[in-house]
Design an enzyme around this catalytic site. Structure first.
Site, PDB file in Angstrom:
ATOM      1  CB  THR A   1      -1.920   3.936   4.342  1.00 38.72           C
ATOM      2  OG1 THR A   1      -2.655   3.225   3.323  1.00 38.72           O
ATOM      3  CG2 THR A   1      -1.795   5.387   3.888  1.00 38.72           C
ATOM      4  N   GLY A   2      -0.272   1.892   2.533  1.00 41.64           N
ATOM      5  CA  GLY A   2       0.295   1.595   1.222  1.00 41.64           C
ATOM      6  C   GLY A   2       0.844   0.189   1.192  1.00 41.64           C
ATOM      7  CG  HIS A   3       3.753  -2.807  -1.354  1.00 43.78           C
ATOM      8  ND1 HIS A   3       5.079  -3.155  -1.433  1.00 43.78           N
ATOM      9  CD2 HIS A   3       3.053  -3.947  -1.573  1.00 43.78           C
ATOM     10  CE1 HIS A   3       5.176  -4.454  -1.688  1.00 43.78           C
ATOM     11  NE2 HIS A   3       3.961  -4.951  -1.786  1.00 43.78           N
ATOM     12  N   GLY A   4       2.473  -2.703   2.210  1.00 42.67           N
ATOM     13  CA  GLY A   4       2.958  -3.020   3.546  1.00 42.67           C
ATOM     14  C   GLY A   4       4.360  -3.596   3.584  1.00 42.67           C
TER      15      GLY A   4
ATOM     16  CB  THR B   1      -4.822   1.069   5.439  1.00 36.40           C
ATOM     17  OG1 THR B   1      -4.617  -0.251   4.984  1.00 36.40           O
ATOM     18  CG2 THR B   1      -4.229   1.225   6.815  1.00 36.40           C
TER      19      THR B   1
ATOM     20  CB  VAL C   1       1.621  -9.972   9.738  1.00 40.97           C
ATOM     21  CG1 VAL C   1       1.554  -8.698  10.564  1.00 40.97           C
ATOM     22  CG2 VAL C   1       0.881 -11.107  10.445  1.00 40.97           C
ATOM     23  N   GLY C   2       1.114  -7.483   7.466  1.00 45.11           N
ATOM     24  CA  GLY C   2       1.745  -6.356   6.779  1.00 45.11           C
ATOM     25  C   GLY C   2       2.429  -5.418   7.753  1.00 45.11           C
ATOM     26  CG  ASP C   3       2.320  -1.317   6.724  1.00 43.16           C
ATOM     27  OD1 ASP C   3       1.563  -2.030   6.034  1.00 43.16           O
ATOM     28  OD2 ASP C   3       2.062  -0.128   7.002  1.00 43.16           O
TER      29      ASP C   3
HETATM   30  N1  ASP Z   1      -0.413  -1.179   4.527  1.00 37.70           N
HETATM   31  C1  ASP Z   1      -1.522  -2.099   4.447  1.00 37.70           C
HETATM   32  C2  ASP Z   1      -0.979  -3.497   4.396  1.00 37.70           C
HETATM   33  O1  ASP Z   1      -0.027  -3.730   3.673  1.00 37.70           O
HETATM   34  C3  ASP Z   1      -2.407  -1.869   3.241  1.00 37.70           C
HETATM   35  C4  ASP Z   1      -2.799  -0.436   2.966  1.00 37.70           C
HETATM   36  O2  ASP Z   1      -2.325   0.482   3.614  1.00 37.70           O
HETATM   37  O3  ASP Z   1      -3.655  -0.226   2.077  1.00 37.70           O
HETATM   38  O4  ASP Z   1      -1.509  -4.371   5.030  1.00 37.70           O
END
Ligand code: ASP
Length: 310
Positions: A222-225, A171, A200-202
């Site tokens: 960024t990361g685990h939404g 991301t 839908v993520g974060d």
């Molecule tokens: N945060 C993003 C999501 O969960 C993914 C990511 O940051 O790599 O959609």
């Protein structure tokens, strides 16, 4: 007058070695594009973060725009947010397809509608009505994204056992402050490989994937939404800064708290309204770069800081 700063990230996760140079090249290029706008007297902080994000959306080294990861059905569904800190105006989109720059559609939501968030077919119709060029999804889907989905389906790779526990694909995000002390943030993503259609993520959620307030600072995550959203990570970081912490301590503390409460891994970039930088991730890697005082700082592994002049 404040010394302008722009800080970007190219995604937190278990980034494989061979992708490292591609990501470093991409974040430096993005930060230069944004800094050029900030260095121009007429440059607007929103234009700077949007320009930096667009550079990374065009770059297949990142999971945003071209290079977005795929849903379990092999389709593209992109999310993005943009926010400014003077009047707390924001715009976001989710589940977008067929556009090269979701961040621009998010900005159009902010600038031209009374709303803050458009999703799904409504977001796509809005983009077309606003004259955003139609791009066939086939042009946005890369071989790398197809392979990542294959690996996901066949049980290979990090993301297979637990959806998105450790995203690998990047991301993108940007935060900036201009000479007048105005701030902005933006974040754009394809989401997580193998996500359910409609997930839908974060990223497009205000306070989770991004937050910005001239009174304290700007943040992009960024990361685990799912983990980031459950703790409203960016708003948490800004809140810690409002209670007196600097951007570095606030970012570290909020990420530690998120990991303890949810088990998720993530990273965030934070800028204070005095132009101080906070960068932290509890994933293996996160590409980042910032420009300030005619220098670019960048890194991808913990405690790295390479400096070059612009
Ligand atoms: N945060 C993003 C999501 O969960 C993914 C990511 O940051 O790599 O959609």
């Amino acid at each position: 007058m404040i010394e302008p700063v722009i800080l970007v990230h190219g995604g937190a996760g278990d980034i494989p070695e061979w992708r490292v140079p591609l990501k470093m090249h991409g974040v430096r290029k993005a930060v230069k594009a944004g800094y050029e706008i900030l260095s121009n007297t007429e440059g607007c902080v929103l234009d700077a973060v949007e320009a930096a994000i667009k550079v990374m959306e065009d770059d297949e080294a990142f999971n945003a725009g071209k290079g977005s990861v795929l849903t379990i059905k092999g389709t593209i569904e992109m999310d993005a947010i943009i926010m400014e800190g003077e009047n707390l105006k924001t715009g976001a989109v989710a589940g977008l397809s067929n556009v090269a720059h979701p961040v621009t559609v998010a900005r159009l939501v902010m600038d031209t509608t009374p709303h803050i968030f458009l999703a799904g077919p409504g977001a796509n119709d809005f983009a077309m009505e606003k004259g955003v060029p139609f791009v066939p999804d086939d042009e946005l889907i890369t071989d790398f994204a197809r392979q990542a989905l294959e690996d996901f389906i066949h049980g290979k790779g990090e993301a297979t056992s637990e959806l998105g526990k450790e995203s690998k694909y990047g991301t993108v995000g940007a935060v900036a402050i201009d000479r007048y002390g105005h701030m902005a943030c933006a974040t754009s993503t394809g989401g997580m490989t193998g996500k359910l259609p409609g997930r839908v993520g974060d990223t497009p959620l205000v306070g989770a994937g991004g937050y910005c307030d001239d009174a304290s600072g700007a943040c992009s995550a960024t990361g685990h939404g799912e983990s980031i959203a459950r703790v409203c990570l960016c708003h948490h970081i800004i809140g810690l800064m409002q209670s007196g912490l600097g951007p570095k301590q606030a970012t570290e503390l909020a990420l530690t708290n998120m990991h303890e409460r949810t088990g998720g891994t993530a990273g965030a970039i934070t800028l204070s309204n005095k132009g101080q930088v906070g960068i932290h991730f509890n994933s293996k890697r996160m590409a980042w770069a910032y420009a300030q005082n005619g220098e670019i700082h960048s890194g991808i592994n913990p405690d790295e800081d390479e400096i070059e002049s612009i």
